[in-house]
Design a protein around this motif. Structure first.
Motif, PDB file in Angstrom:
ATOM      1  N   SER A   1      -2.746   6.341   2.459  1.00  0.00           N
ATOM      2  CA  SER A   1      -3.096   4.897   2.177  1.00  0.00           C
ATOM      3  C   SER A   1      -4.140   4.864   1.074  1.00  0.00           C
TER       4      SER A   1
ATOM      5  N   ASP B   1       0.722  -1.356   0.113  1.00  0.00           N
ATOM      6  CA  ASP B   1      -0.028   0.061   0.047  1.00  0.00           C
ATOM      7  C   ASP B   1       0.852   1.132   0.088  1.00  0.00           C
TER       8      ASP B   1
ATOM      9  N   TRP C   1      -5.197   2.350  -0.541  1.00  0.00           N
ATOM     10  CA  TRP C   1      -6.165   1.357  -0.134  1.00  0.00           C
ATOM     11  C   TRP C   1      -7.389   1.772   0.347  1.00  0.00           C
TER      12      TRP C   1
END
Length: 379
Positions: free
Chosen positions: A242, A232, A244
């Protein structure tokens, strides 16, 4: 011949984390050794100075010198002394370095130094449409101007780099490679309707487009599953730590139920995950020549990838994969759905993909091309 690679990364437990650059160096080094040549790898940005040998490759770990305002220059001088020492001791004849951040800009080695274009910071910033640090641009341009020779992993990368830096130097295209013996088709049955992405989770690789693509797939194929593998990464543009986390809200509630992010997995296990996939997807915006695509092709996987720049140099659209622009979510999803439904087409693409890898991207093939290039600079 005695070849040395200068690099900030190399895939070994002693040298720390490594990405595609380190993997491509390892593959080429292995191919050169199989052809009977000697290889050294000089890895800077290390925690200590050390030397070790692994699989006939001599690895020199180089600890950076840290002095405020002088760290880069002093570390370059340290690396130069090591290169010249090894050259005098007849342990190397030529050095290859990457273009990333122009580390070799002020090196004055006694041996020839060539640069391989895997994508400079200036190159990737250009593709990402974001500003590049003036320091990095200056160092990269200076390093390329001073190099004895330049290799590029794709014609697209060569053309863009020459334009960005106004280079007149001749560039030879030699692609990245893989060890095809490590990516043989395995007797692992692919899971039904499993879509795999593997690589860094980052905006430039199209990860913020992938949720919209998978949402379209999910509406047509509600049993389809999306598997994500890789590190990530933060998203500077969104101010997020992040990618993600940024992705999750982009999936529909129904689609997200069928998404599984596995994080990083050992490189030795990647082949098994590829083998289990029905289709591999790479909706990236910025690459030079991606090793991940070649790995999936070697395992005879049907691929839907980005159609930008370098892509046609890897995949022949409609022959060994599909190429679609990442922002064309519906069309991208339609190609995935077509492959999920058509086993014979997947098999046809897979066989053609493996054949191309064997002819073009096998490490022995690329090693021979690289050797012919190096010979031009040795007396």
């Amino acid at each position: 011949m005695k070849i040395a690679f200068l690099t900030p990364e190399f895939p070994h437990e002693k040298t720390g984390k490594s990405g595609g650059l380190g993997t491509s160096i390892l593959n080429l080094a292995t191919g050169l050794i199989k052809l009977g040549h000697q290889v050294s790898v000089l890895v800077y940005q290390q925690k200590e100075d050390a030397v070790f040998e692994e699989n006939d490759i001599t690895v020199y770990q180089i600890k950076n010198i840290k002095v405020k305002g002088l760290s880069l220059l002093l570390t370059q001088q340290k690396v130069q002394r090591l290169i010249n020492k090894l050259y005098v001791e007849k342990k190397l004849e030529i050095v290859e370095a990457p273009d990333w951040t122009g580390f070799t800009a002020f090196l004055r080695p006694k041996c020839p130094l060539v640069i391989r274009l895997n994508g400079s910071d200036t190159y990737f910033c250009h593709l990402d449409k974001r500003p590049v640090k003036a320091k990095n641009r200056f160092l990269e341009k200076h390093a390329l101007q001073r190099a004895d020779g330049i290799i590029s992993v794709s014609q697209f990368t060569a053309d863009v780099t020459k334009k960005l830096f106004n280079l007149q130097t001749e560039t030879t295209v030699i692609p990245n490679s893989i060890d095809i013996t490590k990516f043989q088709s395995k007797n692992i049955e692919a899971a039904d309707a499993t879509i795999l992405y593997f690589g860094t989770l980052i905006r430039k690789k199209g990860l913020l487009e992938l949720p919209f693509i998978f949402n379209e797939v999910n509406r047509s194929q509600p049993n389809a599953r999306l598997i994500l593998i890789g590190k990530d990464s933060g998203d500077k543009q969104a101010g997020s730590n992040s990618t993600w986390e940024s992705m999750q809200s982009l999936f529909t509630a129904e689609a997200f139920k069928n998404v599984n992010y596995l994080g990083l997995v050992p490189y030795s296990e990647i082949g098994e995950h590829i083998a289990k996939a029905t289709v591999c997807v790479f909706p990236t915006f910025a690459e030079a020549l991606p090793v991940s695509w070649i790995e999936a092709m070697a395992l005879k996987k049907a691929i839907v990838a980005s159609n930008i720049g370098w892509a046609p140099e890897v995949i022949d659209d409609g022959v060994n994969g599909f190429l679609v622009h990442p922002t064309n979510h519906k069309n991208y999803a339609d190609k995935i759905i077509k492959l999920l439904k058509d086993q014979s087409l997947r098999q046809s693409f897979g066989e053609a993909a493996r054949e191309k890898v064997e002819k073009t991207f096998a490490m022995e093939v690329v090693a021979k091309q690289s050797l012919n290039f190096y010979k031009r600079f040795l007396k």
